[in-house]
Design an enzyme around this catalytic site. Structure first.
Site, mmCIF file in Angstrom:
data_model
loop_
_atom_site.group_PDB
_atom_site.id
_atom_site.type_symbol
_atom_site.label_atom_id
_atom_site.label_comp_id
_atom_site.label_asym_id
_atom_site.label_seq_id
_atom_site.Cartn_x
_atom_site.Cartn_y
_atom_site.Cartn_z
ATOM 1 N N ASN A 169 0.804 -1.229 0.000
ATOM 2 C CA ASN A 169 0.000 0.000 0.000
ATOM 3 C C ASN A 169 0.835 1.277 0.000
ATOM 4 O OD1 ASN A 169 0.549 -1.189 2.597
ATOM 5 N ND2 ASN A 169 -0.504 0.537 3.509
ATOM 6 N N GLN A 199 -4.751 -3.726 -1.998
ATOM 7 C CA GLN A 199 -4.229 -2.769 -2.976
ATOM 8 C C GLN A 199 -4.032 -3.395 -4.358
ATOM 9 O OE1 GLN A 199 -4.069 0.353 -2.329
ATOM 10 N NE2 GLN A 199 -4.145 0.403 -0.093
ATOM 11 N N THR A 257 -26.890 -8.871 10.027
ATOM 12 C CA THR A 257 -27.592 -8.525 8.788
ATOM 13 C C THR A 257 -26.622 -7.853 7.832
ATOM 14 O OG1 THR A 257 -29.622 -8.295 10.032
ATOM 15 C CG2 THR A 257 -29.573 -7.251 7.844
ATOM 16 N N CYS A 352 5.248 13.083 12.315
ATOM 17 C CA CYS A 352 5.993 13.654 13.441
ATOM 18 C C CYS A 352 5.016 14.016 14.538
ATOM 19 C CB CYS A 352 6.627 14.977 13.033
ATOM 20 S SG CYS A 352 8.032 14.802 12.009
HETATM 21 N N1 PLP Z 1 -4.441 -3.870 4.013
HETATM 22 C C1 PLP Z 1 -3.942 -2.895 3.244
HETATM 23 C C2 PLP Z 1 -2.785 -3.184 2.347
HETATM 24 C C3 PLP Z 1 -4.495 -1.627 3.279
HETATM 25 O O1 PLP Z 1 -3.990 -0.656 2.507
HETATM 26 C C4 PLP Z 1 -5.584 -1.390 4.149
HETATM 27 C C5 PLP Z 1 -6.134 -0.039 4.291
HETATM 28 O O2 PLP Z 1 -5.408 0.917 4.485
HETATM 29 C C6 PLP Z 1 -6.088 -2.435 4.919
HETATM 30 C C7 PLP Z 1 -5.483 -3.662 4.822
HETATM 31 C C8 PLP Z 1 -7.280 -2.235 5.829
HETATM 32 O O3 PLP Z 1 -8.454 -2.124 5.061
HETATM 33 P P1 PLP Z 1 -9.854 -1.641 5.654
HETATM 34 O O4 PLP Z 1 -9.781 -0.161 5.771
HETATM 35 O O5 PLP Z 1 -10.886 -2.065 4.659
HETATM 36 O O6 PLP Z 1 -10.068 -2.319 6.956
#
Ligand code: PLP
Length: 784
Positions: A169, A199, A257, A352
């Site tokens: 990500n 991603q 649900t 930071c």
């Molecule tokens: N895994 C990755 C690589 C992500 O970029 C994210 C979200 O930032 C997540 C997991 C978590 O996803 P969600 O916001 O749908 O819980």
């Protein structure tokens, strides 16, 4: 029809890896399921059956997109939940095996070191909750973020669970899942394998009929569906254990649900992705080629705008939609601020806070040099971004680069090889500039008329920026002064002298260039007096800056580490003298005007500068030391000072020496926050000051949101001590006026407002939520 993903016409949203705007098609599906198909999919009447049809349609699209069976798809609230179910499913199963006699000695879990925290934290958490506490090995990556496959091979024999991600990500690197599969499937036992595909969806092809993944997780809000929806691929036969139990929905894997509006919206997107794979591009989707073309446009613009850019994304092995980069000499925060002002939303690789810097764990795992970690920026777009947005973004990137150059902040210089690509700026700056990095201050007293300057407290931390500023403003450096020598490092004066190509006229170790104590340097505005104030080190001095036309009271006093905002400098170095320190405090007390602005060598509390009267009021030890009626003063001072010094330790992050008392909470403790809502600002009785750095201020055009037809006064944070000085000197312009400070989000302006209040100015306010809030208010997008 969906036209643009940006709600605001002048901004481009390049933070799609964080979240994405909902496509019109998905919005329509949400509205339809909320208003028309609102039945509960579990109900057996027609309304329920209709809802069930939508649910199963979406499941079918999800299964098609990854080439799995519909029965292997389970809708969840998002990827984080899908990850929990996967991890819990595996761990609960292994816990059962253990109870049935499986030996777990030497068994381990492998997790890629660049994994999202949702994965690593889930494994640690559930392993602990289930009492398994299995050893976790984090697999290294190389400097491009590629997993070390040899490491996986080395541990594979003992591995029972492996967590990797399909696409990272933060840097967009693609994991070669087939190679990993080849390694782990050579084992006699089955290694359960979780792949976080958040991603990857819509960016690379995923085919689980050809890949023996056990669990894969997906999130809706990363692909233009709403937040709060995602799905889990759970391979038939893989262990399963629900995280939420109840009515047995989703085949018992996820009760509750179903979020039908979310599922319907996600279904629409998945359907469009399937269509794209079949060669039918819908209006909202870009082809892979287009996305690569878009990336090239952005890469080009970035390279033009920032010649010293380095890409942390390996452009050969990454999805086209993610660019991670660092720009020499600028921190993530500074870059984000400039991009934000230029109308581009990006995300910073490091965060930071007042006490420490948290670098991105991905850049840390890649073992990048310090400056690249500190400067990391992620720019991410999506498969629905339009060419217009990319072109607008490229244009804004160029504007950001230009503004940075004009503000003398774009450090296209490399001190290692003496290459300086600096465009001289015609903008005049007169006064005091404060450069601060790692809590260390370097001060530049600049006379714009004579184009000369004095540099005080040169530090390594601020070296490049000092050079850049002097060169960019084309200044003559009359002296480089240290306030003291250092116990742990040499002064940066020598290297500065060399890099700036100037003659060192120093007559002493601290750089003082004349005989006597008065330095009448090349300035019509100021003269400088030196006063010996030994103690912190035996050679410590203070430099008093006087207005030449009225040299009675000092305007600024550079007190080095003798006096810090909220504390005193330490006196327990080999080169310190506690006795001398005590007498220096008395000397300063005689010489200092209550309103003199004290500019220290360190600013541990982010308060910029302080005054003698504030320090005397707030520092009990100082009060004790200066109390004329306390005959025990000297002994008590030495005793208490030694205790305080003994409690000062090396700062955690860098192992650097802390030079004095740090009392980090002292500003945040202030009673009521000095904030004002944008709609309470009456432009007639207040002075609005934009405190963002010049580049940001130059880029920002939307002052109309404040009811302003032109740009207000700009006093950047790095020049705020000039405002402090003007206020302390009672400058008429500010008398009886409300001073309202504004920045992008209200964070920096609040910090300054607190500091100004601390030194006695109660009519200073910070605009809460900054420019962002004001714009939101004007757009009437805020809920009532
Ligand atoms: N895994 C990755 C690589 C992500 O970029 C994210 C979200 O930032 C997540 C997991 C978590 O996803 P969600 O916001 O749908 O819980």
């Amino acid at each position: 029809m969906y036209n643009t993903i940006n709600s605001c016409k002048d901004r481009v949203y390049f933070d799609c890896n964080a979240t994405t705007p909902i496509l019109n098609e998905a919005c329509q599906a949400v509205v339809c399921t909320m208003q028309k198909v609102y039945g509960n999919p579990s109900s057996t009447h027609m309304a329920g059956v209709e809802a069930k049809m939508i649910l199963e349609r979406s499941r079918k699209f999800a299964s098609e997109v990854i080439n799995a069976k519909p029965s292997e798809i389970f809708f969840t609230s998002g990827a984080t939940e899908a990850i929990q179910i996967s991890v819990l499913s595996f761990l609960q199963w292994i816990s059962l095996q253990k109870r049935q006699g499986l030996q777990l000695e030497n068994k381990k879990i492998l997790i890629s070191s660049t994994e999202h925290k949702a994965v690593s934290n889930a494994v640690e958490h559930w392993s602990h909750v289930l009492g398994l506490d299995l050893p976790i090995v984090f697999i290294e990556v190389n400097e491009n973020g590629h997993l070390n496959l040899d490491e996986i091979e080395k541990h594979a024999k003992e591995t029972i669970f492996l967590c990797t991600m399909a696409v990272n990500n933060e840097i967009g690197v693609i994991t070669n899942l087939k190679c990993i599969e080849n390694i782990i499937r050579k084992q006699e036992h089955h290694i359960y394998w979780l792949v976080d595909c958040v991603q990857a969806l819509g960016k690379i092809d995923l085919d689980f009929s050809f890949l023996s993944v056990d669990y894969a997780t997906f999130s809706g809000h990363k692909v233009h569906a709403p937040k709060g929806i995602g799905f889990l691929y759970l391979r038939e036969g893989a262990p399963q254990c629900p995280l939420i139990v109840g009515g047995g929905q989703e085949n018992g894997v996820r009760s509750g649900t179903e979020n039908l509006p979310g599922i319907a919206a996600l279904g629409v997107i998945l359907e469009m992705l399937n269509e794209r794979r079949n060669g039918n591009l819908t209006h909202s989707m870009r082809s892979e080629n287009e996305l690569f073309e878009f990336r090239n446009i952005l890469v080009d613009a970035l390279q033009k705008a920032f010649p010293s850019i380095i890409f942390n994304t390996d452009l050969n092995y990454s999805v086209p939609t993610t660019l991670n980069f660092s720009i020499f000499g600028l921190t993530s925060k500074e870059l984000m601020n400039v991009f934000d002002a230029a109308g581009i939303s990006v995300s910073g690789g490091s965060a930071c806070n007042s006490k420490s810097v948290n670098y991105s764990h991905v850049l840390v795992a890649m073992n990048l040099p310090e400056w690249r970690k500190a400067s990391g920026i992620r720019m991410s777009f999506s498969f629905a971004t339009t060419k217009e947005e990319i072109l607008k973004g490229a244009q804004n990137i160029l504007s950001a680069g230009k503004a940075l150059r004009n503000s003398c902040l774009n450090l296209a210089c490399n001190i290692e090889n003496d290459s300086f690509d600096i465009v001289p700026s015609q903008d005049a700056f007169h006064g005091l500039l404060q450069l601060n990095a790692d809590y260390a201050n370097t001060w530049l007293l600049v006379d714009s008329v004579t184009k000369s300057c004095i540099i005080i407290d040169p530090t390594d931390e601020n070296l490049e920026r000092t050079i850049c500023f002097v060169k960019c403003k084309n200044l003559q450096v009359d002296a480089i002064l240290d306030t003291h020598s250092h116990s742990d490092h040499n002064s940066s004066r020598k290297i500065l002298t060399k890099k700036l190509n100037i003659v060192d006229k120093a007559k002493n170790i601290l750089g003082w260039p004349v005989d006597g104590n008065i330095l009448d340097f090349n300035s019509n505005s100021w003269e400088i007096e030196r006063l010996e104030t030994p103690g912190h080190t035996l050679d410590s001095v203070s430099y008093f800056v006087f207005d030449k036309s009225n040299p009675v009271k000092p305007l600024f006093v550079f007190v080095g580490d003798t006096i810090l905002s909220g504390g005193l400098g330490r006196t327990d170095f080999e080169i310190s003298g506690i006795e001398q320190f005590y007498f220096s405090l008395h000397l300063l007390n005689k010489r200092l005007d209550e309103n003199a602005l004290l500019c220290s060598a360190h600013d541990y509390n982010n308060s910029f500068a302080t005054t003698w009267s504030v320090e005397k009021k707030s520092n009990i030890l100082l009060q004790k030391a200066l109390n004329p009626y306390n005959t025990m003063g000297f002994y008590e001072f030495c005793r208490d000072k030694k205790i305080i010094d003994s409690q000062l330790s090396l700062s955690k992050e860098q192992g650097k020496i802390v030079c004095g008392l740090i009392n980090s909470n002292f500003i945040s403790c202030s009673e009521n926050l000095p904030v004002i809502s944008p709609d309470k600002i009456n432009i007639k009785d207040c002075i609005l000051i934009d405190i963002r750095e010049k580049a940001e201020s130059l880029l920002f055009k939307e002052w109309y949101t404040f009811g302003f037809d032109k740009q207000p006064m700009n006093t950047p944070m790095s020049q705020i001590t000039n405002l402090m000085c003007d206020l302390l000197q009672g400058k008429e312009y500010y008398l009886n006026k409300k001073i309202v400070l504004v920045c992008s989000t209200g964070t920096r302006s609040l910090q300054i407002a607190k500091s100004l209040r601390r030194i006695g100015f109660q009519s200073v306010w910070s605009v809460s939520g900054g420019v962002a809030f004001s714009k939101l208010k004007n757009d009437e997008r805020l809920p009532a």
